[in-house]
Design a protein around this motif. Structure first.
Motif, PDB file in Angstrom:
ATOM      1  N   ARG A   1       0.809  -1.220   0.000  1.00 17.65           N
ATOM      2  CA  ARG A   1       0.000   0.000   0.000  1.00 17.65           C
ATOM      3  C   ARG A   1       0.846   1.275   0.000  1.00 17.65           C
ATOM      4  N   ASP A   2       2.174   1.118   0.049  1.00 14.53           N
ATOM      5  CA  ASP A   2       3.130   2.234   0.000  1.00 14.53           C
ATOM      6  C   ASP A   2       2.861   3.263   1.089  1.00 14.53           C
TER       7      ASP A   2
ATOM      8  N   ARG B   1      -2.585   1.947  -5.326  1.00 19.81           N
ATOM      9  CA  ARG B   1      -1.802   0.765  -5.005  1.00 19.81           C
ATOM     10  C   ARG B   1      -2.698  -0.477  -4.956  1.00 19.81           C
TER      11      ARG B   1
END
Length: 322
Positions: A116-117, A135
């Motif tokens: 999900r960064d 994402r």
């Protein structure tokens, strides 16, 4: 009557040291045996508390002619010379399953943050930016687990039950007691995975199982998480794959020469790094301290230790010892 003398060759909590000191004459050498004063004598040391990373070599055992027990603080024992222990009549114990839930939590936390960064989104907001970062989701994806021991099982349960992921694994052998898909090689596992988590023990049996071939099989949309041992991965191959975007990203809790971390990894934006903390929690530490203490107590009372590591015959090392 004098208390038995033990040497503690790793950093431990004050609570652990206090508990040990109440029953034993403790020599503390958190930097290893070589970190003590030359005047320190190991002649009458009967037991050593170490861990898988620090380990204990044949030469170190030779410094302790009275040594009878090497007690690994944690599940890992890859750098304890088991053959030397067998030859010298030294029992070896470890503390399996005391931190598996904590390690599994950290593995899933790293996977979520990576896919999900989260670090990039957090940094952007702190700079006053408001990017809409698109994402992937975890639901419905394929998770591969390299090493389906206690930690691997705990990760698999979280992934399947909590995130509706399908789970495959590679192990030394097929497990008939789990509902997950078995892959016969690490490459096959990577090829079938969107995300690959390394949960295998360290040591010669698993050294460099993850190499360029496996990383290429994982592919440019694949993510890798390692909460096991750095030795399972060829670090140079991983750095190359990340730099060339042949895999999407990696989250690492372990490194070849801790606490040194390659600058190349630090420079990459598709990498998350944590300082070998996957197994650390109050609950895990308490369980580890208690089990190590029980092994020491049993040994000095002349009873069988609770969690012995079998001392194998010579030349018994095998590949894929997951």
């Amino acid at each position: 009557m004098a208390q038995p003398k033990i040497a503690v060759t790793i950093p431990v909590s004050d609570n652990c040291l206090s508990r040990l000191s109440s029953s034993y004459d403790v020599i503390t050498l958190p930097g290893g045996l070589g970190s003590g004063s030359p005047a320190v004598s190991f002649e009458d040391v009967w037991a050593v508390v170490t861990n898988g990373s620090t380990g204990m070599s044949d030469a170190e055992m030779a410094l302790m002619p009275g040594l009878k027990l090497a007690c690994a603080y944690g599940a890992g024992h890859e750098n304890i010379d088991i053959e030397a222990a067998r030859r010298r009549g030294v029992r070896v114990t470890h503390a399996p399953n005391t931190n598996m839930e904590t390690v599994a939590d950290h593995a899933m936390a790293l996977l979520l943050a990576l896919v999900r960064d989260i670090p990039r989104a957090d940094a952007a907001v702190r700079r006053g930016e408001w990017p809409k970062i698109m994402r992937p989701s975890l639901a419905g994806k394929h998770l591969g687990i390299l090493g389906l021991g206690a930690v691997g099982i705990a990760i698999a349960k979280r992934a399947a039950n909590g995130f509706d992921m399908s789970v495959s694994y590679h192990n030394r052998q097929h497990r008939s007691d789990v509902p997950y898909n078995f892959c016969s090689t690490p490459t096959e596992l990577a090829r079938h995975s969107d995300f690959l988590i390394v949960a295998a023990p360290g040591g010669l049996g698993t050294q460099h199982l993850i190499n360029r071939q496996v990383l290429d099989a994982l592919g440019p949309n694949g993510f890798l998480v390692n909460i096991a041992r750095a030795s399972v991965i060829v670090t140079a191959d991983l750095i190359s794959a990340l730099e060339q975007r042949r895999i999407a990203g990696a989250a690492l809790d372990v490194f070849d020469h801790e606490p040194q971390v390659p600058d190349a990894l630090k420079a990459l934006s598709n990498v998350i790094l944590t300082p070998h903390v996957a197994g650390l929690s109050p609950e895990a530490t308490q369980g580890t301290v208690e089990l190590a203490g029980k092994n020491l107590t049993a040994f000095f009372a002349g009873r069988p230790v609770l969690t012995p590591i079998p001392l194998p015959p010579p030349s018994s090392a095998t590949r894929h010892n997951l």
